[in-house]
Design a protein around this motif. Structure first.
Motif, short mmCIF file in Angstrom:
data_model
loop_
_atom_site.label_atom_id
_atom_site.label_comp_id
_atom_site.label_asym_id
_atom_site.label_seq_id
_atom_site.Cartn_x
_atom_site.Cartn_y
_atom_site.Cartn_z
N SER A 1 26.97 11.08 12.15
CA SER A 1 26.11 10.04 11.58
C SER A 1 25.03 9.60 12.56
CB SER A 1 26.95 8.84 11.14
OG SER A 1 27.54 8.20 12.27
N LEU A 2 25.25 9.83 13.86
CA LEU A 2 24.26 9.47 14.89
C LEU A 2 23.29 10.62 15.19
CD1 LEU A 2 26.56 7.55 17.40
CD2 LEU A 2 25.00 6.59 15.70
N GLY A 3 23.41 11.73 14.47
CA GLY A 3 22.47 12.82 14.62
C GLY A 3 23.00 14.03 15.35
N PHE A 4 24.22 14.01 15.85
CA PHE A 4 24.80 15.16 16.53
C PHE A 4 25.23 16.20 15.49
CE2 PHE A 4 25.16 11.86 19.68
CZ PHE A 4 24.90 12.50 20.88
N LYS A 5 24.83 17.46 15.76
CA LYS A 5 25.15 18.52 14.83
C LYS A 5 26.45 19.24 15.20
CE LYS A 5 20.30 19.38 13.68
NZ LYS A 5 19.19 20.38 13.65
N GLU A 6 26.74 19.27 16.48
CA GLU A 6 27.95 19.96 16.94
C GLU A 6 28.76 18.99 17.81
OE1 GLU A 6 29.34 23.98 19.41
OE2 GLU A 6 27.21 23.44 19.23
N VAL A 7 30.02 18.82 17.45
CA VAL A 7 30.90 17.91 18.17
C VAL A 7 32.20 18.65 18.46
CG1 VAL A 7 32.14 15.72 18.16
CG2 VAL A 7 29.89 15.88 17.07
N LYS A 8 32.55 18.73 19.74
CA LYS A 8 33.80 19.37 20.15
C LYS A 8 34.70 18.31 20.78
CE LYS A 8 31.68 23.89 21.11
NZ LYS A 8 31.46 24.95 22.14
N VAL A 9 35.94 18.27 20.32
CA VAL A 9 36.90 17.29 20.82
C VAL A 9 38.13 18.06 21.29
CG1 VAL A 9 38.31 15.26 20.31
CG2 VAL A 9 36.06 15.53 19.24
N SER A 10 38.54 17.80 22.52
CA SER A 10 39.76 18.40 23.06
C SER A 10 40.61 17.29 23.68
CB SER A 10 39.42 19.48 24.10
OG SER A 10 38.72 18.89 25.19
N TYR A 11 41.87 17.64 23.98
CA TYR A 11 42.81 16.63 24.50
C TYR A 11 43.42 17.15 25.79
CZ TYR A 11 42.27 14.29 20.06
OH TYR A 11 41.75 13.64 18.97
N ARG A 12 43.62 16.21 26.72
CA ARG A 12 44.14 16.52 28.03
C ARG A 12 45.30 15.58 28.33
NH1 ARG A 12 42.66 12.12 30.69
NH2 ARG A 12 40.70 11.06 30.17
N ALA A 13 45.98 15.83 29.41
CA ALA A 13 47.05 14.92 29.83
C ALA A 13 46.43 13.60 30.28
CB ALA A 13 47.84 15.55 30.97
N ALA A 14 47.12 12.50 29.98
CA ALA A 14 46.57 11.18 30.32
C ALA A 14 46.50 11.00 31.81
CB ALA A 14 47.45 10.11 29.70
#
Length: 221
Positions: A208-221
């Protein structure tokens, strides 16, 4: 010719009449017939509840940076038995059957996301985020859905309840129910669901803010 002797009726003492009258009145008052004939008596002898608690005091305020992404509802039947080593259960011992229902929330702590965990390209069309893995909150029992099915207590335990400040305490079974619910939450896919929901939330927000590609990954805290 002899005249038959006529026995005079025995006179009932006044105190006996008074006692009989009181017993009769009480019998009428405390039976279903009396309460149905005089419905106002039910309110007259009923009990009232008065809340005389003091005002709640604010002790502290804490900022929350976590995103609650999923919540699981659990139910467990706790069968807790405590026996004395050398005494029969009828003398000393307790057994409680308790149904515990509660929830466990799964969240992602966004407050642990640093500058190195967010990468944005120059034209602000692509973003990469590295988040800590989802974690589980503390189990919360629902008092409206949790209840004791049965309680069995030995004679000494019943006597002890009469002199204790907290008779028939369910604290032990409540703690055990919360423990089992927490263990069930760890074995469930609740954290995976939370991470998936967090990913969907961030992708929708950044798109919604204009980003076309968003990658989300998870790591150890």
């Amino acid at each position: 010719m002899t005249t038959p002797i006529r026995r005079l009726p025995r006179r009932i003492p006044g105190w006996a009449k008074a006692v009989s009258a009181v017993v009769l009145v009480l019998a009428v008052l405390f039976t279903g017939v009396g309460l149905s004939v005089l419905p106002g008596l039910k309110d007259l002898f009923g009990t009232e509840t008065h809340d005389r608690s003091g005002p709640a005091l604010l002790q502290s305020i804490q900022d929350i940076s976590r995103y609650d992404a999923a919540s699981g509802n659990f139910q467990v039947v706790v069968d807790l038995e405590k026996d004395a080593k050398y005494l029969p259960d009828a003398i000393r011992g307790t057994r409680t059957l308790y149904v515990g229902a509660g929830t466990v929330d799964a969240y992602v702590d966004l407050g642990k996301v640093g500058e190195r965990d967010v990468t944005v390209n120059d034209d602000r069309t692509s973003a990469t985020l590295r988040l800590p893995h989802a974690a589980l909150g503390e189990p919360a029992l629902d008092p409206d859905r949790s209840y004791a099915v049965s309680k069995q207590r030995g004679l000494l335990d019943r006597i002890g309840d009469l002199f204790s400040g907290n008779p028939n305490s369910e604290q032990a079974v409540q703690k055990l129910a919360a423990k089992h619910i927490g263990e069930a939450a760890k074995e469930s896919a609740l954290t995976e669901r939370a991470e998936g929901n967090t990913t969907d939330m961030l992708r929708g927000l950044l798109h919604s803010l204009g980003f076309k590609e968003v990658k989300v990954s998870y790591r150890a805290a």
